[in-house]
Design an enzyme around this catalytic site. Structure first.
Site, short mmCIF file in Angstrom:
data_model
loop_
_atom_site.label_atom_id
_atom_site.label_comp_id
_atom_site.label_asym_id
_atom_site.label_seq_id
_atom_site.Cartn_x
_atom_site.Cartn_y
_atom_site.Cartn_z
N CYS A 66 0.82 -1.21 0.00
CA CYS A 66 0.00 0.00 0.00
C CYS A 66 0.86 1.27 0.00
O CYS A 66 2.07 1.22 0.16
CB CYS A 66 -0.94 0.00 1.19
SG CYS A 66 -0.10 0.27 2.76
N HIS A 198 6.02 6.36 -2.45
CA HIS A 198 7.36 6.87 -2.77
C HIS A 198 7.27 8.34 -3.15
O HIS A 198 8.05 9.16 -2.67
CB HIS A 198 7.97 6.13 -3.97
CG HIS A 198 8.10 4.66 -3.79
ND1 HIS A 198 8.04 3.79 -4.86
CD2 HIS A 198 8.31 3.90 -2.70
CE1 HIS A 198 8.21 2.55 -4.43
NE2 HIS A 198 8.37 2.60 -3.13
FE1 CFM Z 1 13.16 0.36 -5.17
FE2 CFM Z 1 11.12 -0.34 -3.90
FE3 CFM Z 1 13.62 -1.07 -3.15
FE4 CFM Z 1 12.60 -1.99 -5.41
FE5 CFM Z 1 11.61 -3.93 -3.89
FE6 CFM Z 1 10.16 -2.33 -2.38
FE7 CFM Z 1 12.63 -3.08 -1.58
MO1 CFM Z 1 10.65 -4.77 -1.59
S1 CFM Z 1 11.33 -0.44 -6.00
S2 CFM Z 1 14.53 -1.33 -5.01
S3 CFM Z 1 12.31 -3.97 -6.05
S4 CFM Z 1 12.63 0.83 -3.11
S5 CFM Z 1 9.53 -4.00 -3.46
S6 CFM Z 1 9.23 -0.44 -2.77
S7 CFM Z 1 10.87 -2.81 -0.44
S8 CFM Z 1 12.75 -4.98 -2.45
S9 CFM Z 1 14.46 -1.95 -1.34
#
Ligand code: CFM
Length: 545
Positions: A66, A198
């Protein structure tokens, strides 16, 4: 070619797509058919359009999270010295507490609030009569106990529904306490996924924190690392070889970061973006307001790390730095190559599928390619078209009502703090060498033709994919792990790394090679059979069949 690779190539991707769609009611099938695309790379990296960043069909069992998760958990979560208060019922705070493996290294005497779970613990009476009073009390209490530099407030769904004004509370408390207090309207429902969170986080951090402290780290080559969250210690590894190269990381957004790093981010000379999806907004805004250019880097994969280091050195254009970077690469590579040689006989020709977040499903393909493993299908949970097809499609992305819901900040050059980071001579050099800024080409142009690209994969499609292709390893997260393993296929968690890592940089590549080679060798999952696999007891049909 291995048997597995041959088998994978024998599957007609168009038929696989139709197979997945066949079970859906017509309206659902129509929508999903735009999100399942057979890759075809034409000239100049042009690829087919993928429908993405659109609402998930209710009930389809998505892998997504979410908006609150994207804001509080992903962007602000890894910063150790901001007290992050979740305004809402206790579940949101508790289940977002210390689950992401974003590590931090607190120096002697430093503060780390990450181990605490701060929440206003809203009750029914707060929902009925409003929760602002409770929030004020919580901010005050947190201040009195911890005396942090800053307090951030995160809105959960009910906060938006009852209309609590977290920003007004933040403003008042900032004045009253004399520290930076800021709020986020990141209610879980605010967007179609964590991606909206984000954007909301980027906006508020940019508005309330970046630019507040004019003394940044000193060094000859000062950069910010954007979109690196120190999962499993990745940022520590990046810090290690950057330091070896003589490159100073002023701020990381936001792995192992502090409030002061964000506040002084505008003093760096270059922004390097790892995860384009989660942080490109801040990079864009810092360029406009402070004149810091950004480039895309990828420190997942040893060769990719070397390439990215060279790119940074090329930006600064300093001979001493370029030489130092080459030396470091030369020092780091033998250990990597040695392990690669050990694993190649096992990994060569094996197949992988990656369905993760908004950047890793792309980045980790580099590591698999180094191991000579083929990615046969991949997709993001919540990325946008630019992450699939490259930033060249940005002008053609339609802004729908859900995206319009998220504020777009209007940013202008700062009259005092804007500083152009390179000279005309540099500009000429960039043009001559073909050096590109803002250069994210996306996932698909780097994937083979006929691979299947699937946005916002769901449980049913994952099952069908596995039955059809039988990959050697499936990469996703904890929600997918056990159902995939029950189908006999090893699952590598690319969010949490299954308690392993780091996987970034040179040392990280070695860790990944070893972990994956072990996983694709073991037969254990294919030997485990559930009772109903041996003797089916129930059969069912869908209501519309
Ligand atoms: Fe970017 Fe993310 Fe991340 Fe990501 Fe991810 Fe994530 Fe993550 Mo889980 S897009 S790289 S592939 S910040 S889904 S919202 S939490 S691994 S560090």
């Amino acid at each position: 070619m291995s048997n597995k690779e041959e088998l994978a190539l024998k599957v007609d991707p168009e038929k696989a797509k139709q197979d997945m769609l066949a079970k859906y009611p017509p309206k659902v099938a129509r929508k999903r058919s735009k999100q399942i695309v057979v890759n075809e790379v034409a000239e100049e990296g042009l690829v087919p359009e993928v429908s993405s960043n659109v609402r998930t069909i209710p009930g389809i069992i998505t892998m997504r999270g979410c908006t609150y998760a994207g804001c509080k958990g992903v962007i602000l979560g890894p910063t150790r010295d901001i007290v992050n208060i979740t305004h809402g019922p206790i579940g949101c705070g508790f289940y977002s507490w210390l689950t992401r493996r974003n590590q931090t290294a607190t120096p002697e005497g430093g503060e780390n609030f990450m181990t605490y779970c701060f929440s206003t613990d809203m009750q029914e009476s707060d929902i009925v009569f409003g929760g602002e009073k409770k929030l004020r009390a919580a901010v005050k209490e947190a201040y009195e106990i911890f005396h942090p530099k800053a307090i951030a407030i995160f809105s959960t769904c009910p906060v938006g529904l009852i209309g609590d004004d977290v920003h007004a509370v933040a403003r008042d408390m900032k004045e009253e306490l004399g520290i930076n207090v800021f709020g986020f309207s990141c209610e879980g429902y605010k967007g179609v996924s964590q991606s909206a969170g984000h954007h909301i986080a980027n906006n508020q951090v940019f508005k309330h924190v970046v630019g507040q402290k004019d003394e940044g780290k000193k060094g000859k080559y000062v950069i910010n690392m954007l979109g690196e969250y120190n999962i499993g210690g990745d940022a520590f590894e990046i810090d290690r070889f950057m330091e070896k190269c003589g490159i100073t990381i002023n701020a990381t957004f936001s792995g192992n970061s502090t409030y002061d790093q964000f506040a002084s981010a505008h003093t760096a000379d270059l922004n390097c973006i790892m995860c384009h999806r989660s942080i490109n907004y801040v990079a864009e805004m810092m360029e406009v307001k402070y004149g810091i250019p950004w480039i895309k880097v990828n420190f997942i994969g040893a060769k990719s790390s070397a390439k990215s280091l060279r790119k940074i050195a090329q930006y600064f254009g300093d001979k001493a730095l370029m030489e130092r970077v080459e030396e470091v690469i030369k020092e780091e590579m033998p250990a990597v190559e040695q392990v690669l040689e050990e694993v190649l006989p096992v990994t060569r020709g094996k197949t992988a599928m990656l369905f993760v977040g908004g950047s890793r499903a792309h980045h980790y393909q580099d590591l698999f390619a180094e191991m000579e493993m083929k990615t046969i299908s991949a997709g993001y949970e919540f990325a946008h078209r630019d992450d699939y097809e490259g930033r060249k499609v940005l002008p053609s992305i339609k802004v729908d009502a859900d995206s319009r819901n998220i504020e777009e900040l209007v940013v202008e050059a700062d009259p005092v703090k804007y500083r152009k980071r390179y000279s005309e001579a540099d500009e000429k050099r960039f043009a001559e060498t073909g050096f590109k800024f803002k250069d994210y080409e996306g996932m698909m142009p780097e994937m083979s033709n006929k691979t299947l690209i699937i946005d916002d994969l769901n449980q049913y499609e994952a099952d069908r994919l596995i039955e059809l292709y039988k990959p050697d390893v499936f990469c996703a997260g904890i929600k997918e792990k056990y159902s995939v393993q029950k189908m006999g296929i090893p699952l590598k968690q690319l969010h949490s790394y299954d308690y392993g890592g780091p996987y970034a940089g040179f040392k990280g590549a070695v860790n990944f090679y070893r972990d994956i080679s072990r996983m694709v060798q073991t037969k254990i999952w294919s030997k485990v059979k559930a009772p109903w696999q041996k003797k089916p007891e129930l059969a069912a049909t869908y209501a519309w069949e």
